[in-house]
Design a protein around this motif. Structure first.
Motif, short mmCIF file in Angstrom:
data_model
loop_
_atom_site.label_atom_id
_atom_site.label_comp_id
_atom_site.label_asym_id
_atom_site.label_seq_id
_atom_site.Cartn_x
_atom_site.Cartn_y
_atom_site.Cartn_z
N MET A 1 0.72 -1.33 0.00
CA MET A 1 0.20 0.04 0.05
C MET A 1 1.05 1.51 -0.04
SD MET A 1 -3.02 -1.21 2.37
CE MET A 1 -3.92 0.36 2.70
N ALA A 2 1.62 1.35 0.90
CA ALA A 2 2.57 2.62 1.11
C ALA A 2 2.04 3.85 1.13
CB ALA A 2 3.75 2.51 -0.07
N VAL A 3 2.31 4.61 2.40
CA VAL A 3 1.90 5.75 2.47
C VAL A 3 2.41 7.10 1.61
CG1 VAL A 3 1.40 7.54 4.23
CG2 VAL A 3 1.20 5.25 4.85
N THR A 4 1.62 7.79 1.12
CA THR A 4 2.02 8.72 0.18
C THR A 4 1.75 10.13 0.86
OG1 THR A 4 0.00 9.06 -1.20
CG2 THR A 4 1.76 7.30 -2.06
N ALA A 5 2.40 11.20 0.51
CA ALA A 5 2.23 12.48 1.20
C ALA A 5 1.00 13.07 0.60
CB ALA A 5 3.27 13.49 0.53
N SER A 6 0.51 12.80 -0.69
CA SER A 6 -0.84 13.51 -1.00
C SER A 6 -2.06 12.60 -0.35
CB SER A 6 -0.87 13.10 -2.86
OG SER A 6 -1.04 11.89 -3.15
N GLU A 7 -2.03 11.23 -0.15
CA GLU A 7 -2.93 10.79 0.37
C GLU A 7 -3.09 10.94 1.89
OE1 GLU A 7 -3.73 6.21 2.32
OE2 GLU A 7 -1.93 6.58 1.20
N LEU A 8 -1.97 11.19 2.79
CA LEU A 8 -2.03 11.81 4.14
C LEU A 8 -2.51 13.27 3.95
CD1 LEU A 8 -1.49 11.09 6.82
CD2 LEU A 8 0.78 11.84 6.87
N MET A 9 -2.12 14.01 3.18
CA MET A 9 -2.52 15.35 3.01
C MET A 9 -4.05 15.48 2.90
SD MET A 9 0.89 17.14 1.23
CE MET A 9 0.36 18.90 1.26
N ASP A 10 -4.64 14.77 2.02
CA ASP A 10 -6.09 14.52 1.75
C ASP A 10 -6.69 14.21 2.99
OD1 ASP A 10 -5.76 15.22 -0.79
OD2 ASP A 10 -6.08 13.32 -1.68
N GLU A 11 -6.21 13.19 3.74
CA GLU A 11 -6.87 12.82 4.94
C GLU A 11 -6.95 13.91 5.92
OE1 GLU A 11 -5.35 8.96 6.47
OE2 GLU A 11 -5.43 8.02 4.75
N LEU A 12 -5.93 14.73 5.95
CA LEU A 12 -5.81 15.61 7.07
C LEU A 12 -6.04 17.01 6.65
CD1 LEU A 12 -2.19 14.66 8.48
CD2 LEU A 12 -4.54 13.80 9.47
N HIS A 13 -6.84 17.06 5.44
CA HIS A 13 -7.18 18.19 4.74
C HIS A 13 -6.19 19.39 4.68
CE1 HIS A 13 -11.00 16.56 4.60
NE2 HIS A 13 -11.01 16.19 5.80
N ILE A 14 -5.05 19.19 4.51
CA ILE A 14 -3.83 20.04 4.57
C ILE A 14 -3.77 20.60 2.95
CG2 ILE A 14 -1.23 20.30 4.51
CD1 ILE A 14 -1.44 17.85 6.28
N ASP A 15 -3.71 21.76 2.86
CA ASP A 15 -3.53 22.76 1.52
C ASP A 15 -2.29 22.04 0.69
OD1 ASP A 15 -5.83 23.76 1.67
OD2 ASP A 15 -4.92 25.44 2.52
N THR A 16 -2.29 21.69 -0.39
CA THR A 16 -1.07 21.12 -1.20
C THR A 16 -0.40 22.30 -1.75
OG1 THR A 16 -2.55 19.02 -1.73
CG2 THR A 16 -0.64 19.28 -2.95
N ASP A 17 1.09 22.25 -1.58
CA ASP A 17 1.72 23.04 -2.42
C ASP A 17 3.29 22.30 -2.28
OD1 ASP A 17 3.45 23.90 0.00
OD2 ASP A 17 1.66 25.51 0.26
N ASP A 18 4.04 22.60 -3.04
CA ASP A 18 5.47 21.92 -2.93
C ASP A 18 6.00 21.85 -1.69
OD1 ASP A 18 5.12 21.21 -5.75
OD2 ASP A 18 6.53 23.08 -6.43
N ILE A 19 5.98 23.10 -1.05
CA ILE A 19 6.67 22.90 0.24
C ILE A 19 5.87 22.03 1.20
CG2 ILE A 19 7.16 24.47 2.34
CD1 ILE A 19 7.82 26.65 0.33
#
Length: 108
Positions: A1-19
């Motif tokens: 499965m492997a956790v990805t940054a985008s998956e975790l950011m979606d779950e935590l409702h974190i705005d996505t940007d490069d930083i």
């Protein structure tokens, strides 16, 4: 499965940007190493991820989330993280005792 940054950011409702993506990915990478070293001296991160994907990912997400909101883990790790580490450690120990930890089969 492997956790990805985008998956975790979606779950935590974190705005996505490069930083933020780089920060979250770095926390995930650190969490994976901590989980591995908390559970075993005999298996690699990749082996744990492959053999126990659900427990490994849950522990990784839990710790990465805690570190995102409190980089210093001021109050230590969460009870949820500790619980998953105990379950993962126990499963690894049982499988090592049975001799099946290296057979490549997935967790049940």
């Amino acid at each position: 499965m492997a956790v990805t940054a985008s998956e975790l950011m979606d779950e935590l409702h974190i705005d996505t940007d490069d930083i933020e993506t780089k920060t979250v990915q770095s926390l995930i990478d650190s969490a994976k190493e901590i989980v591995t070293h908390s559970v075993t001296d005999y298996l690699t991160t990749e082996q744990l991820e492959t053999k126990y994907p659900k427990l490994f990912d849950l522990a990784t997400k839990n710790l990465a989330t805690s570190m995102y909101y409190d980089r210093e883990l001021t109050n230590g790790t969460s009870k949820g993280f500790q619980m998953v580490i105990v379950h993962l450690s126990t499963q690894v120990a049982i499988d090592m005792k049975k001799g099946s930890v290296y057979d490549g089969s997935n967790e049940v």
